[in-house]
Design a protein around this motif. Sequence first.
Motif, PDB file in Angstrom:
ATOM      1  N   ALA A   1     -15.907   8.400 -49.193  1.00  8.85           N
ATOM      2  CA  ALA A   1     -15.073   9.447 -48.586  1.00  8.85           C
ATOM      3  C   ALA A   1     -15.635   9.874 -47.237  1.00  8.85           C
ATOM      4  O   ALA A   1     -14.897   9.965 -46.249  1.00  8.85           O
ATOM      5  CB  ALA A   1     -14.959  10.645 -49.527  1.00  8.85           C
ATOM      6  N   PHE A   2     -16.930  10.134 -47.171  1.00 11.11           N
ATOM      7  CA  PHE A   2     -17.536  10.559 -45.908  1.00 11.11           C
ATOM      8  C   PHE A   2     -17.401   9.468 -44.844  1.00 11.11           C
ATOM      9  O   PHE A   2     -17.079   9.758 -43.688  1.00 11.11           O
ATOM     10  CB  PHE A   2     -19.009  10.937 -46.100  1.00 11.11           C
TER      11      PHE A   2
ATOM     12  N   ALA B   1     -12.088   7.498 -39.196  1.00  9.56           N
ATOM     13  CA  ALA B   1     -10.862   8.196 -38.784  1.00  9.56           C
ATOM     14  C   ALA B   1     -11.122   9.116 -37.602  1.00  9.56           C
ATOM     15  O   ALA B   1     -10.319   9.197 -36.668  1.00  9.56           O
ATOM     16  CB  ALA B   1     -10.285   8.987 -39.954  1.00  9.56           C
ATOM     17  N   GLY B   2     -12.256   9.806 -37.622  1.00 12.58           N
ATOM     18  CA  GLY B   2     -12.579  10.719 -36.528  1.00 12.58           C
ATOM     19  C   GLY B   2     -12.886  10.004 -35.228  1.00 12.58           C
ATOM     20  O   GLY B   2     -12.564  10.498 -34.145  1.00 12.58           O
TER      21      GLY B   2
ATOM     22  N   MET C   1      -5.075   5.951 -37.276  1.00  9.52           N
ATOM     23  CA  MET C   1      -4.321   6.851 -38.138  1.00  9.52           C
ATOM     24  C   MET C   1      -2.817   6.624 -37.997  1.00  9.52           C
ATOM     25  O   MET C   1      -2.316   6.370 -36.908  1.00  9.52           O
ATOM     26  CB  MET C   1      -4.653   8.304 -37.797  1.00  9.52           C
ATOM     27  N   GLY C   2      -2.117   6.738 -39.114  1.00  9.84           N
ATOM     28  CA  GLY C   2      -0.669   6.640 -39.124  1.00  9.84           C
ATOM     29  C   GLY C   2      -0.042   7.997 -38.839  1.00  9.84           C
ATOM     30  O   GLY C   2      -0.720   8.966 -38.517  1.00  9.84           O
TER      31      GLY C   2
ATOM     32  N   LEU D   1      -2.588   9.527 -42.986  1.00 10.86           N
ATOM     33  CA  LEU D   1      -3.563   8.637 -43.608  1.00 10.86           C
ATOM     34  C   LEU D   1      -3.845   7.488 -42.646  1.00 10.86           C
ATOM     35  O   LEU D   1      -3.079   7.261 -41.707  1.00 10.86           O
ATOM     36  CB  LEU D   1      -3.031   8.078 -44.926  1.00 10.86           C
ATOM     37  N   CYS D   2      -4.904   6.784 -42.913  1.00 12.94           N
ATOM     38  CA  CYS D   2      -5.207   5.612 -42.101  1.00 12.94           C
ATOM     39  C   CYS D   2      -4.021   4.653 -42.186  1.00 12.94           C
ATOM     40  O   CYS D   2      -3.468   4.424 -43.256  1.00 12.94           O
ATOM     41  CB  CYS D   2      -6.486   4.947 -42.611  1.00 12.94           C
ATOM     42  N   GLY D   3      -3.627   4.112 -41.057  1.00 12.56           N
ATOM     43  CA  GLY D   3      -2.458   3.243 -40.999  1.00 12.56           C
ATOM     44  C   GLY D   3      -2.751   1.779 -41.263  1.00 12.56           C
ATOM     45  O   GLY D   3      -1.861   0.947 -41.159  1.00 12.56           O
ATOM     46  N   GLN D   4      -3.989   1.445 -41.590  1.00 13.43           N
ATOM     47  CA  GLN D   4      -4.328   0.058 -41.889  1.00 13.43           C
ATOM     48  C   GLN D   4      -5.195   0.012 -43.138  1.00 13.43           C
ATOM     49  O   GLN D   4      -5.809   1.019 -43.503  1.00 13.43           O
ATOM     50  CB  GLN D   4      -5.030  -0.601 -40.705  1.00 13.43           C
TER      51      GLN D   4
END
Length: 135
Positions: A24-25, A31-32, A38-39, A53-56
């Motif tokens: 998770a971390f 993402a940051g 990101m989608g 959420l992440c787009g891939q």
Amino acid sequence: MFDTRIAILVRDDLPMWQRLNVTAFLATGIAGAAPDAMGAPYVDATGHRYASLCGQPILIFASSLEGLQAARRIGVERDMLMAPYVFPMFSTGHDEANRQAFLAEDVDNMDLVGLALRGSKKAIDKATKGLRLHP
């Protein structure tokens, strides 16, 4: 379909709760640092808006300490985006303490418990060669 891949490597000798916590971390680290991954936000049928959420796809691998250290070396050589998590970070209580714990690590022998990588398909394949997808 994607120019890049995301892989999260988690040490295979951790209790399951720690594996999930590290994953998770590390996902938030990518993402940051890569907002283009990101989608769009999600919206339900009532119009309520949810987070993006992440787009891939993100591939999760189980790894030994040695596999993590090798992947980090390849990530450095190939200038990949990386998010690390070292064992001493489990005993800290906040983000600044995490950074201090990471800074204290021996660069050539980090006690990695997790590593997220984002790079080209070829670079990710090289960094994860010999590792298995997490069961």
